[in-house]
Design an enzyme around this catalytic site. Structure first.
Site, PDB file in Angstrom:
ATOM      1  N   LEU A   1      -7.743  15.395  -0.249  1.00  0.00           N
ATOM      2  CA  LEU A   1      -7.572  16.552  -0.775  1.00  0.00           C
ATOM      3  C   LEU A   1      -6.497  16.402  -1.922  1.00  0.00           C
ATOM      4  CD1 LEU A   1      -7.981  19.550  -1.157  1.00  0.00           C
ATOM      5  CD2 LEU A   1      -6.565  19.903   0.766  1.00  0.00           C
TER       6      LEU A   1
ATOM      7  N   LYS B   1     -10.326   2.183  14.112  1.00  0.00           N
ATOM      8  CA  LYS B   1      -8.945   2.521  14.725  1.00  0.00           C
ATOM      9  C   LYS B   1      -8.905   2.738  16.199  1.00  0.00           C
ATOM     10  CE  LYS B   1      -6.960   2.651  10.805  1.00  0.00           C
ATOM     11  NZ  LYS B   1      -5.636   1.234  10.379  1.00  0.00           N
TER      12      LYS B   1
ATOM     13  N   ASP C   1       0.102  -8.879   1.740  1.00  0.00           N
ATOM     14  CA  ASP C   1      -0.870  -8.095   1.439  1.00  0.00           C
ATOM     15  C   ASP C   1      -2.132  -8.829   0.644  1.00  0.00           C
ATOM     16  OD1 ASP C   1      -0.873  -4.519   1.094  1.00  0.00           O
ATOM     17  OD2 ASP C   1      -2.251  -5.902  -0.108  1.00  0.00           O
ATOM     18  N   ASN C   2      -3.284  -8.398   0.705  1.00  0.00           N
ATOM     19  CA  ASN C   2      -4.219  -9.390  -0.016  1.00  0.00           C
ATOM     20  C   ASN C   2      -4.495  -8.686  -1.376  1.00  0.00           C
ATOM     21  OD1 ASN C   2      -5.947  -7.210   0.673  1.00  0.00           O
ATOM     22  ND2 ASN C   2      -7.566  -8.924   1.550  1.00  0.00           N
TER      23      ASN C   2
ATOM     24  N   GLY D   1       0.635  -1.165  -0.152  1.00  0.00           N
ATOM     25  CA  GLY D   1       0.013   0.081  -0.179  1.00  0.00           C
ATOM     26  C   GLY D   1       0.746   1.208   0.145  1.00  0.00           C
TER      27      GLY D   1
ATOM     28  N   TYR E   1      -1.246   9.024  12.756  1.00  0.00           N
ATOM     29  CA  TYR E   1      -1.057   9.725  11.700  1.00  0.00           C
ATOM     30  C   TYR E   1      -1.972  10.980  11.564  1.00  0.00           C
ATOM     31  CZ  TYR E   1       0.722   4.966   9.952  1.00  0.00           C
ATOM     32  OH  TYR E   1       1.386   3.666   9.938  1.00  0.00           O
TER      33      TYR E   1
ATOM     34  N   SER F   1      -4.723   6.739  13.798  1.00  0.00           N
ATOM     35  CA  SER F   1      -4.975   7.798  13.046  1.00  0.00           C
ATOM     36  C   SER F   1      -5.571   9.101  13.875  1.00  0.00           C
ATOM     37  CB  SER F   1      -6.285   7.448  11.930  1.00  0.00           C
ATOM     38  OG  SER F   1      -6.961   8.880  11.629  1.00  0.00           O
TER      39      SER F   1
ATOM     40  N   TYR G   1     -14.875   3.456   9.980  1.00  0.00           N
ATOM     41  CA  TYR G   1     -13.474   3.336   9.552  1.00  0.00           C
ATOM     42  C   TYR G   1     -12.864   3.784  10.926  1.00  0.00           C
ATOM     43  CZ  TYR G   1      -8.868   5.007   8.615  1.00  0.00           C
ATOM     44  OH  TYR G   1      -7.494   5.221   8.669  1.00  0.00           O
TER      45      TYR G   1
ATOM     46  N   ILE H   1       1.556   3.891   2.318  1.00  0.00           N
ATOM     47  CA  ILE H   1       2.480   3.996   3.421  1.00  0.00           C
ATOM     48  C   ILE H   1       3.532   2.844   3.430  1.00  0.00           C
ATOM     49  CG2 ILE H   1       2.478   4.825   5.767  1.00  0.00           C
ATOM     50  CD1 ILE H   1      -0.408   5.857   5.765  1.00  0.00           C
TER      51      ILE H   1
END
Ligand code: NAD
Ligand code: UDP
Length: 338
Positions: free
Chosen positions: A203, A156, A31-32, A10, A180, A127, A152, A12
């Site tokens: 953005l 987290k 990773d899938n 991905g 993050y 996050s 989501y 990051i």
């Protein structure tokens, strides 16, 4: 150290792989490929001067206990950097069960298999969203967690709680929660970056696609926030700086830190208009925009005090907004290249 990197193909994860190898570590990637491509690994290897296939890769879902088991039977790992997860806010509202089962269920399976193999060290991608709508800025780590505005965010927040309880129950675990702020930018080589599928939610990829003529204009979500120019303020951080924070966090794990949480941002907030203007100035391109309604769930401002990470991990962001907008644009222009 030999590091298990979940979600390593991905955005990051791939940047972190580069920094891991450059710091002398090695990795095993799981990773899938639900939101990435295996080609990314080839690019990381090229960037690092490694032979093709040198970084071990397993196309495995973290919910697949047998798959994880087979991988850990073949590789002895010292720690896991756990990036794997779904991250589209809007989709999480439509399919909450998918987000809870993938992100939380996957983490529980991963913990179980890691524990069975005696690996009790983890760095987790959390996050800023766990703070919810905070009363004051900047956010510090001991600000109370808040109400998330979507599933989501809750995954987290809940995974943080799971990891906190796991570490409290067994002091052999060392876990670093990295919160993050807003990751943007790309590797300056132009070989890796973020490749959002469909219409970007965030953005920066929206700005780069407008600048490239792929979309007509940017819609700025609200200009009536209580911020200096009325548009939303965020703490944008270059993905290469963010990647380096994981290397620093591995140091804490190696020092047997128990459970620690760190804000990973620059400590500076920039508005949407400042982002657009800086992008235009640095890259010499126009970004047509219009002012639209506020987006549901958005907060006016969100930026952090990252000084705990500086004091305890010796990490701080070095790249500024100009680097972020330059590297994002460079990536936008080169991401179609072989
Ligand atoms: P990304 O989608 O580019 O990377 C996540 C990777 O995880 C993808 O390659 C995907 O294929 C993989 N994945 C998802 N579910 C999986 C599963 N069940 N099994 C195996 N692999 C799986 O996202 P990213 O931006 O690199 O984010 C990495 C982590 O950081 C995520 O956990 C995300 O929630 C978190 N995070 C991201 C941001 C951001 O703005 N990018 C901000 C805060 C936190
Ligand atoms: N934003 C915007 N238009 C877009 C996407 C985002 O005006 O098309 C604004 C958004 O309202 C917020 C900031 O840009 O103020 C950062 O949004 P992003 O989705 O990138 O990150 P968030 O902080 O919401 O996770």
């Amino acid at each position: 150290m030999n590091i298990l990197v979940t979600g390593g193909t991905g955005f990051i994860g791939s940047h972190t792989l580069v920094e891991l190898y450059q710091a002398g570590h090695r990795a095993v990637v799981v990773d899938n490929l639900c939101n990435s491509s295996q080609q990314v690994l080839g690019r990381v290897e090229r960037l690092l001067g490694l032979a093709e296939g040198e970084i071990p890769f397993y196309e495995v879902d973290i919910c697949d206990e047998q798959g994880l088991e087979r991988m850990l039977e073949r590789h002895s790992v010292d720690a896991c950097i756990h990036f794997a997860g779904l991250k589209a806010v809007g989709e999480s509202v439509e399919k909450p069960w998918l987000y809870y089962s993938n992100n939380i269920g996957g983490t529980l399976t991963l913990l179980k298999v890691m524990e069975r193999h005696g690996c009790k060290n983890m760095v987790f991608s959390s996050s800023a969203t766990v703070y919810g709508e905070a009363a004051a800025m900047p956010l510090v780590e001991d600000c109370p967690k808040g109400q998330c505005t979507n599933p989501y965010g809750w995954t987290k927040s809940m995974i943080e709680q799971v990891l906190t309880d796991v570490q409290r129950a067994d002091a052999e675990w060392n876990i670093v929660l990295l919160r993050y702020f807003n990751p943007v930018g790309a590797h300056p080589s132009g070989l890796i970056g973020e490749n959002p599928r469909g219409v970007p939610n965030n953005l920066m990829p929206y700005i780069t696609q407008v600048a490239a003529g792929q979309r007509r204009e940017l819609c700025i979500f609200g200009s009536d926030y209580p911020t200096p120019d009325g548009t939303g303020v965020r703490d944008y951080i270059h993905v290469c700086d963010l990647a380096l924070s994981h290397i620093a966090a591995l140091g804490a794990v190696a020092r047997r830190c128990g459970l620690e949480v760190y804000n990973i941002g620059t400590g500076k907030g920039y508005s949407v208009l400042e982002m657009v203007q800086t992008f235009e100035r640095v890259n010499g391109v126009k970004v047509p925009y219009r002012i639209g309604e506020r987006r549901a769930g958005d907060v006016a401002e969100c930026w952090c005090d990252p000084s705990k990470a500086r004091r305890e991990l010796g990490w701080q962001a070095k790249l500024g907004l100009e680097d972020m907008v330059r590297d994002s644009w460079h990536w936008q222009q080169s991401c179609g290249m072989p």
